[in-house]
Design a protein around this motif. Structure first.
Motif, PDB file in Angstrom:
ATOM      1  N   ASP A 756       0.828  -1.211   0.000  1.00 54.39           N
ATOM      2  CA  ASP A 756       0.000   0.000   0.000  1.00 54.39           C
ATOM      3  C   ASP A 756       0.858   1.254   0.000  1.00 54.39           C
ATOM      4  O   ASP A 756       0.484   2.270  -0.607  1.00 54.39           O
ATOM      5  CB  ASP A 756      -0.924  -0.022   1.218  1.00 54.39           C
ATOM      6  N   HIS A 759       1.740   2.016  -3.417  1.00 54.40           N
ATOM      7  CA  HIS A 759       0.672   2.710  -4.139  1.00 54.40           C
ATOM      8  C   HIS A 759       0.758   4.226  -3.903  1.00 54.40           C
ATOM      9  O   HIS A 759       0.463   5.028  -4.791  1.00 54.40           O
ATOM     10  CB  HIS A 759      -0.694   2.188  -3.690  1.00 54.40           C
ATOM     11  N   LEU A 763       1.070   7.169  -6.674  1.00 54.92           N
ATOM     12  CA  LEU A 763       0.243   8.369  -6.711  1.00 54.92           C
ATOM     13  C   LEU A 763       1.111   9.628  -6.785  1.00 54.92           C
ATOM     14  O   LEU A 763       0.819  10.560  -7.554  1.00 54.92           O
ATOM     15  CB  LEU A 763      -0.660   8.415  -5.477  1.00 54.92           C
ATOM     16  N   GLY A 787      -7.104   6.605 -13.917  1.00 55.61           N
ATOM     17  CA  GLY A 787      -6.594   6.747 -12.558  1.00 55.61           C
ATOM     18  C   GLY A 787      -7.673   6.548 -11.510  1.00 55.61           C
ATOM     19  O   GLY A 787      -7.438   5.899 -10.473  1.00 55.61           O
ATOM     20  N   ALA A 791      -7.751   3.637  -8.668  1.00 62.38           N
ATOM     21  CA  ALA A 791      -7.898   3.961  -7.245  1.00 62.38           C
ATOM     22  C   ALA A 791      -9.045   3.174  -6.619  1.00 62.38           C
ATOM     23  O   ALA A 791      -8.938   2.673  -5.489  1.00 62.38           O
ATOM     24  CB  ALA A 791      -8.116   5.467  -7.082  1.00 62.38           C
ATOM     25  N   TRP A 794      -7.936  -0.353  -6.132  1.00 64.41           N
ATOM     26  CA  TRP A 794      -7.046  -0.482  -4.973  1.00 64.41           C
ATOM     27  C   TRP A 794      -7.844  -0.471  -3.670  1.00 64.41           C
ATOM     28  O   TRP A 794      -7.551  -1.240  -2.758  1.00 64.41           O
ATOM     29  CB  TRP A 794      -6.048   0.669  -4.977  1.00 64.41           C
TER      30      TRP A 794
END
Length: 908
Positions: A756, A759, A763, A787, A791, A794
């Motif tokens: 995470d 991630h 970003l 995007g 997101a 995720w």
């Protein structure tokens, strides 16, 4: 050349009659029609020629003179003015002076009077068609064909006895020859044509009497044919007629072949040919008859070669070798005499004359040496001695001719020098190892090229280049047979021979890099320079790889050896580049090969363990560090002194940057896979960490306009940074699908685990990339939607992973959608996401995005409602179903209160 066409036409017509039968008569009829047409054309040309002659003499043509000019003039009147008389018509050109008396003498035919014709096969053929006796030639040819058909008809129908037919034909041939001799002083072309027809018919009769009908024994036939050839040759010399000489010697050379029974002696055959060639050599002392020289050469060596293929045995060597040497010596003498006769007879200073009979000069030694090689098969030392002897003959003879005649025989001397060097180059391959032979060839080629360029003999540069190409072919064709084992690295005969080849190639390229104003276009840089430089460096690269592959080592694989050798050559080329600008291309190519070889070594690993072994115990890290250092040094060096071809520099920047990203990602990935027992969370994050940090560093340099982004910013952004963002998006899809973000041996925490956190890094990279160059139009909208979708993916995966570690629910590929807890959690997550989107749309979003964002949240709520009725209602238990419906309903009430539909944006 007239009789060549005559004899060829006769043979073709005869073959046509034999093959096609009566159809062959159609050919004769067609030939007759063509003859009539040519006769009419000839009559017209004669009339025009007569008119032109009269105009040159200041007279009006007979057809244009006034009628009164032929009448007696009247008595003169007392008037003082002379009677009017028209001397010349007004339209006539000014009176020309009469031609010299020498030109009024009977002239030779156009195909026989010009040295340019007798010394050139092409011009002789062209002159035959343009000659003044063309009509006679065609007429004789048609007559000859007609006689052949008549004889055939008589034979098929038994009209006359065979002996009578042959005798009548022979008498007709003799009659034509006698008539031609009588008419030659008055009408040379006409008479020579009749003589040629008569001689041709005589040859035909003698051959038919022996071979076809067996009326004359072999010995007598040979004697008659030889006598006929001798008579024809005497006639040709007395009348200065090359075509007759060619016809006579052709019959003389064919006589033993036509009368052969297969039982004759080769000594007698070659002795007879030696006498004929002595006669041709004597004629060559007085006449530059190229056709006759070539005829004798073709017959002598052609028939001799055919005999050798069929009947030669090693025990016949000493009875054959003297004739081969004698024939070769004669035609070497004839080649020299030809050049001397051309120079002596060239009184008009024609620049287009062939001063050297190239076919004879170069053909005789090649054919003779080929026959010698066949006779000395299996005796390389003897053949090497033959090559050395030929080299000495040509070099010494060329030197003697240069001292005797100097510049007058320069072209002949240069040809002999080239042949001497060529045969000298053959000595070592026949006596020594093939690899050292190749090296000697290459050095000789370099010497020939140097002399040619220094003396401005541009044609001689071609043998120098070709000799080095032949050396390369010889070396590499022999290398495999020699083997590569049991040698010291780079200190062995094979590589030292290769070093000489490379040195010769580099020396040739250095000679060819300087422009020469007088040289032809094909010898100007950069093409010949690039050819020799590329050949030399290609051999060096391949040869070095062969050496390294044969080296007994264990910790270096083939990829590392290829990368290291290529990098070393790139370094050497880059160091020499300022003094030799063309080396920028080899430096680029070798650097690219080094990076490619290293990359293939990485991708060749079967699994993470073998890849980590390459990094930890093999050449992985030193190789990557060395290549990246060399690449950065080259790019910084180019920044200080920019090179042409900006696209090539851009490609170099991109290639090195991608290599750095690949090395960084794979090294950290394999480290995590090897050092961490359970690496579901560590390895996916490690794979993108270093490449993404490199991308962020480049984006920071782009913002501050520092190297390399100040010179290649646009290229790196389009070719590296944006494509890496696309790869990161694919990584988001794959990592959330396959990884559970385990932090073993540490406990896994939501959001605070490597996956995470990675991630978050993605970003940050996406935001920095958008700041560096925000997109516009449709591409920007597509990127924004992609995007947002990633997101949302995720968030869902984060929920599934958290439930997996907290409640033990399965992951995506293990059946997560079949878990009641996962389904309830997804319903709540989607509702909360819709709430956040709609609340943001009503409170913080720009007016242009408010309604679209709110509508997206509304669509997501609709999806939640559908999921409740289609999935949760039918698949979940009573408690989970109740929680889902109640929670979602409560959240939707909150949404309706705090996030109503924003007003539509108004434009004025």
């Amino acid at each position: 050349m007239s009789w060549l066409g005559l004899v060829g036409g006769v043979v073709l017509a005869w073959l046509a009659g034999e093959i096609f039968g009566q159809r062959g008569g159609g050919l004769a009829v067609l030939g007759g029609l063509v003859g009539v047409l040519l006769m009419r054309m000839q009559a017209r040309l004669n009339a025009l020629g007569e008119e032109l002659r009269q105009l040159r003499l200041g007279q009006a043509p007979a057809a244009t003179r006034p009628a009164r000019a032929a009448m007696p003039e009247p008595e003169p009147e007392p008037a003082p003015a002379p009677p009017p008389r028209i001397e010349t018509p007004p339209a006539l050109p000014p009176r020309l002076p009469p031609e010299p008396a020498a030109r009024a003498q009977p002239r030779l035919e156009p195909d026989e009077q010009s040295l340019a014709a007798t010394s050139s096969l092409g011009r002789s053929l062209l002159a035959w068609f343009r000659g003044g006796n063309t009509i006679v030639r065609v007429a004789v040819l048609l007559l000859f064909i007609g006689v052949a058909f008549l004889l055939r008809y008589a034979a098929e129908n038994a009209l006359l006895p065979l002996a009578w037919r042959l005798a009548g034909t022979a008498l007709a041939g003799l009659a034509l020859t006698g008539l031609g001799l009588r008419l030659t002083p008055k009408r040379r072309g006409y008479g020579l044509s009749l003589q040629g027809a008569g001689v041709g018919i005589s040859y035909l009769v003698l051959f038919a009497a022996f071979r076809l009908y067996g009326l004359v024994p072999a010995g007598l036939s040979f004697g008659l044919l030889a006598a006929l050839a001798a008579i024809t040759t005497v006639l040709a010399l007395r009348q200065d007629a090359l075509p007759l000489a060619a016809l006579g010697f052709g019959g003389a050379f064919l006589a033993p072949v036509l009368t052969s029974t297969g039982q004759g002696s080769h000594v007698a055959l070659f002795g007879y040919y030696l006498l004929l060639n002595l006669a041709i050599a004597w004629i060559a002392r007085h006449k530059a008859w190229k056709l006759l020289n070539l005829e004798g050469f073709v017959f002598s060596f052609g028939i001799g070669g055919l005999w050798g293929l069929k009947a030669y045995q090693p025990e016949l060597f000493w009875s054959t070798e003297p004739f081969l040497i004698a024939q070769f010596g004669l035609y070497l003498f004839i080649a020299v005499q030809y050049t001397q006769r051309v120079l002596q007879q060239n009184q008009d200073g024609e620049k287009t004359l062939a001063l050297v009979d190239g076919g004879l000069l170069f053909g005789a030694p090649i054919v003779a040496f080929g026959l010698q090689a066949g006779m000395l098969r299996g005796q390389p030392l003897a053949l090497a001695f033959s090559a050395a002897s030929l080299a000495a003959i040509y070099l010494l003879l060329g030197h003697w001719l240069w001292r005797q005649a100097g510049q007058r025989l320069l072209i002949l001397v240069e040809g002999m020098a080239a042949l001497g060097l060529a045969f000298l180059a053959l000595v070592m391959p026949l006596a020594l190892d093939a690899r050292w032979t190749s090296a000697a060839w290459a050095l000789q080629g370099l010497g020939v090229l140097w002399i040619a360029l220094r003396q401005g003999r541009w044609w001689a540069a071609v043998p120098g280049i070709l000799l080095q190409l032949a050396a390369a072919l010889s070396y590499w064709s022999s290398l495999g047979a020699q083997g590569m084992e049991g040698r010291w690295l780079f200190l062995n005969s094979a590589f030292l021979a290769l070093a000489l080849l490379v040195a010769a190639g580099l020396g040739s390229a250095a000679l060819l890099r300087r422009p020469r104003p007088q040289a032809p276009a094909w010898l100007q840089p950069p093409l010949p320079e690039a050819l020799m430089l590329g050949l030399a460096l290609l051999q060096l690269w391949v040869g070095g790889l062969n050496e390294l592959q044969a080296w007994d080592q264990h910790w270096l694989d083939g990829a590392a050896l290829g990368a290291g050798w290529s990098a070393l050559l790139a370094l050497a080329a880059e160091l020499r580049r300022p003094a030799w600008p063309t080396l920028r291309w080899p430096a680029r190519i070798f650097m690219s090969l080094a990076l490619l070889s290293s990359t293939l070594g990485l991708l060749d690993a079967s699994n993470a363990a073998s890849l980590w072994q390459r990094y930890s115990q093999g050449p992985g890290l030193p190789e990557a560090f060395a290549l990246l250092t060399l690449g950065l040094w080259r790019l910084l060096r180019q920044r200080r002194a920019p090179l042409p071809e900006p696209w090539a520099q851009a490609a170099e920047h991109l290639l090195l940057a991608w290599y750095a990203m690949l090395q960084g990602g794979l090294w950290l990935y394999t480290a995590g896979a090897h050092l961490v027992a359970r690496h579901e969370g560590w390895t996916p994050a490690a794979a993108i960490l270093l490449p993404t940090l490199l991308g962020l560093a480049l984006l920071a340099r782009h913002q501050s306009q520092r190297w390399p982004m100040d010179v290649q910013g646009q290229v790196l952004r389009q070719g590296l940074l944006k494509p890496w963002m696309a790869l990161l998006m694919l990584w988001v899809l794959a990592a959330n699908l396959f990884s559970d973000a385990s932090m073993a041996p540490l406990p896994t925490l939501p959001l605070l685990n490597p996956l995470d956190l990675a991630h978050g890094l993605v970003l940050i990279y996406a935001l920095r990339l958008r700041q560096a160059g925000p997109g516009t139009g449709r591409a920007a909208r597509v990127a924004l939607l992609a995007g947002a979708g990633l997101a949302f993916w995720w968030l869902n995966s984060l929920l599934v992973r958290s439930l997996h570690h907290g409640l033990g629910t399965p992951m995506w590929l293990d059946g997560a959608l079949g878990s009641a807890a996962v389904q309830t959690g997804l319903s709540l997550l989607w509702t909360l996401a819709a709430l956040a989107a709609m609340l943001w749309a009503t409170r913080r979003a720009a007016p242009a995005l408010a309604r679209p964002l709110w509508m997206a949240g509304a669509v997501l709520l609709g999806a939640v409602v559908l999921k409740l009725f289609l999935v949760d209602l039918s698949q979940l238990g009573s408690l989970a179903r109740i929680v889902s419906f109640l929670a979602v309903g409560a959240l939707m009430l909150v949404i309706g209160y705090v996030a109503p539909l924003p007003p539509e944006e108004r434009t004025t």
